[in-house]
Motif scaffolding. Structure first.
Motif, short mmCIF file in Angstrom:
data_model
loop_
_atom_site.label_atom_id
_atom_site.label_comp_id
_atom_site.label_asym_id
_atom_site.label_seq_id
_atom_site.Cartn_x
_atom_site.Cartn_y
_atom_site.Cartn_z
N TYR A 58 0.82 -1.21 0.00
CA TYR A 58 0.00 0.00 0.00
C TYR A 58 0.86 1.27 0.00
CZ TYR A 58 -3.44 3.18 2.24
OH TYR A 58 -4.27 4.21 2.58
N PHE A 59 1.77 1.37 0.95
CA PHE A 59 2.59 2.58 1.05
C PHE A 59 3.63 2.67 -0.06
CE2 PHE A 59 1.14 2.88 5.55
CZ PHE A 59 0.74 4.21 5.50
N ALA A 60 4.15 1.52 -0.50
CA ALA A 60 5.12 1.53 -1.60
C ALA A 60 4.46 2.04 -2.88
CB ALA A 60 5.67 0.12 -1.82
N CYS A 61 3.25 1.57 -3.15
CA CYS A 61 2.50 2.01 -4.32
C CYS A 61 2.16 3.49 -4.21
CB CYS A 61 1.22 1.18 -4.46
SG CYS A 61 0.17 1.63 -5.84
N TYR A 62 1.73 3.91 -3.02
CA TYR A 62 1.37 5.32 -2.81
C TYR A 62 2.56 6.25 -3.05
CZ TYR A 62 0.48 9.67 -0.33
OH TYR A 62 0.37 11.00 -0.02
N GLU A 63 3.70 5.90 -2.48
CA GLU A 63 4.88 6.77 -2.59
C GLU A 63 5.34 6.89 -4.05
OE1 GLU A 63 7.29 9.48 -0.94
OE2 GLU A 63 5.83 8.27 0.17
N LYS A 64 5.35 5.77 -4.77
CA LYS A 64 5.78 5.78 -6.16
C LYS A 64 4.84 6.58 -7.04
CE LYS A 64 8.05 4.54 -9.86
NZ LYS A 64 9.38 5.13 -10.17
N LEU A 65 3.53 6.33 -6.91
CA LEU A 65 2.55 7.03 -7.72
C LEU A 65 2.47 8.51 -7.38
CD1 LEU A 65 -0.39 4.48 -7.98
CD2 LEU A 65 1.01 5.35 -9.84
N LYS A 66 2.59 8.83 -6.09
CA LYS A 66 2.53 10.23 -5.68
C LYS A 66 3.63 11.04 -6.35
CE LYS A 66 4.19 11.66 -1.71
NZ LYS A 66 4.39 11.98 -0.27
N LYS A 67 4.84 10.50 -6.37
CA LYS A 67 5.96 11.19 -6.99
C LYS A 67 5.79 11.30 -8.51
CE LYS A 67 11.02 11.26 -7.20
NZ LYS A 67 11.04 11.65 -8.62
N THR A 68 5.37 10.18 -9.13
CA THR A 68 5.20 10.16 -10.58
C THR A 68 4.12 11.15 -11.03
OG1 THR A 68 5.86 7.84 -10.66
CG2 THR A 68 4.69 8.70 -12.58
N LEU A 69 2.96 11.11 -10.37
CA LEU A 69 1.85 11.97 -10.74
C LEU A 69 2.13 13.44 -10.42
CD1 LEU A 69 -1.17 9.76 -9.63
CD2 LEU A 69 -0.37 10.19 -11.95
N SER A 70 2.80 13.69 -9.29
CA SER A 70 3.13 15.07 -8.92
C SER A 70 4.08 15.69 -9.94
CB SER A 70 3.78 15.12 -7.52
OG SER A 70 2.84 14.84 -6.53
N ASP A 71 5.02 14.89 -10.45
CA ASP A 71 5.96 15.40 -11.46
C ASP A 71 5.23 15.79 -12.75
OD1 ASP A 71 8.07 15.07 -9.77
OD2 ASP A 71 8.71 13.13 -10.59
N VAL A 72 4.13 15.08 -13.03
CA VAL A 72 3.35 15.37 -14.24
C VAL A 72 2.40 16.56 -14.02
CG1 VAL A 72 1.59 14.47 -15.83
CG2 VAL A 72 3.46 12.99 -15.05
N ILE A 73 1.69 16.54 -12.89
CA ILE A 73 0.67 17.56 -12.62
C ILE A 73 1.26 18.88 -12.13
CG2 ILE A 73 -1.39 18.10 -11.24
CD1 ILE A 73 -1.94 15.07 -11.15
N HIS A 74 2.23 18.77 -11.20
CA HIS A 74 2.82 19.97 -10.60
C HIS A 74 4.32 19.73 -10.40
CE1 HIS A 74 2.62 23.17 -7.14
NE2 HIS A 74 3.28 23.60 -8.20
N PRO A 75 5.11 19.82 -11.48
CA PRO A 75 6.54 19.53 -11.38
C PRO A 75 7.23 20.36 -10.29
CG PRO A 75 5.88 19.79 -13.66
CD PRO A 75 4.71 20.22 -12.83
N GLY A 76 7.99 19.65 -9.45
CA GLY A 76 8.74 20.33 -8.39
C GLY A 76 7.91 20.73 -7.20
N GLY A 77 6.63 20.42 -7.19
CA GLY A 77 5.76 20.81 -6.07
C GLY A 77 4.89 19.67 -5.60
N ASN A 78 3.96 19.99 -4.71
CA ASN A 78 3.06 18.99 -4.14
C ASN A 78 1.67 19.17 -4.74
OD1 ASN A 78 2.09 16.96 -2.31
ND2 ASN A 78 1.23 18.60 -1.05
N SER A 79 1.10 18.11 -5.28
CA SER A 79 -0.23 18.16 -5.89
C SER A 79 -1.22 17.35 -5.07
CB SER A 79 -0.17 17.61 -7.32
OG SER A 79 -1.47 17.41 -7.82
#
Length: 274
Positions: A58-79
């Protein structure tokens, strides 16, 4: 995250007169007094068996996807959108592993449950209702847990921006943010949890209330809850649910953030030592 026995019983639509409780403390006190000190712990062993691997995934998937999606939606920031979406996808995997354990645990927690061992419950459900019974509440579980985790993760990350803007390892901020996030998400999704409990337990007294056959699917569960108890029935056990989730999510986030900090620190030391 599994439900405590007091919550499962308080969500019962038409409880036995001996299993009607006014609040959480009364429920716990009466369960211990009439059924033994260890009765509230029944069924937790099956949950604990699957919880470790399920939460790691659960947490491994969350951490990976959070970083990947944040880089796409809001590069360099928190989305917040990325945080919510990552929590939703991670929930799909987590619940697939945990749903059978929840079915067994909740059946063992019901008042006058005929099951004393996990193996007895598994065998009876398999023989009488088939393998599908272990996933009868899966869609409702997802319907509940996807919004729960979306609210949970978005609230946690939002509070971290205020309590811990530098995103350093800060145990007190992790505990506070986790507790608040769990409470908000638990209160908001209580109606769905009541329906999940009904689907998991197929509560006999509810089924006898002019309702025939097994209750299958969220829509059927929602109708049954309303028929038996009206609007207020959707919020049965809300107090127990919130009280349980506050320490549960606070502990989960503090442990997760601790190991994340530890692993990150080791990786940095390893790079510096190369």
């Amino acid at each position: 995250m599994g439900d405590p026995e007091a919550q499962t019983r308080m969500q019962s639509l038409q409880p036995d007169p001996a299993a009607r409780y006014r609040n959480v403390l009364e429920a716990l006190w009466r369960i211990i007094r009439t059924e033994g000190l260890w009765r509230p712990m029944r069924g937790l062993n099956v949950t604990a068996t699957g919880a470790g691997p399920a939460h790691a995934l659960y947490f491994a998937c969350y951490e990976k996807l959070k970083k990947t999606l944040s880089d796409v939606i809001h590069p360099g920031g928190n989305s917040h959108i990325a945080n919510g979406a990552a929590g939703c996808v991670a929930t799909l995997l987590h619940d697939a592993a945990m749903n059978p354990a929840e079915v067994v645990k909740q059946r063992m927690q019901m008042y006058n449950s005929p099951y004393h061992r996990v193996t007895d419950c598994v065998r009876a459900v398999w023989q009488n209702e088939g393998a599908g019974a272990f996933y009868r509440s899966y869609t409702t579980q997802l319907t509940m847990n996807v919004p729960f985790q979306a609210i949970h993760f978005m609230t946690y990350e939002f509070l971290q921006e205020h309590f811990n803007p530098q995103r350093r390892y800060n145990p007190s901020s992790h505990v506070l943010s986790g507790a608040c996030a769990g409470a908000v998400a638990a209160a908001a999704t209580t109606p769905l949890d009541v329906c999940k409990t009904l689907l998991n337990t197929q509560e006999s007294l509810a089924l006898n209330s002019n309702i025939t056959g097994h209750i299958t699917g969220m829509a059927s569960a929602f109708r049954t809850v309303y028929q038996v108890g009206g609007v207020t029935a959707y919020f049965r056990g809300v107090q127990a649910r919130v009280i349980y989730q506050i320490p549960s999510t606070a502990i989960a986030w503090s442990v997760y953030e601790f190991f994340k900090y530890l692993i990150t620190k080791r990786q940095e030391e390893w790079r510096e030592g190369k």
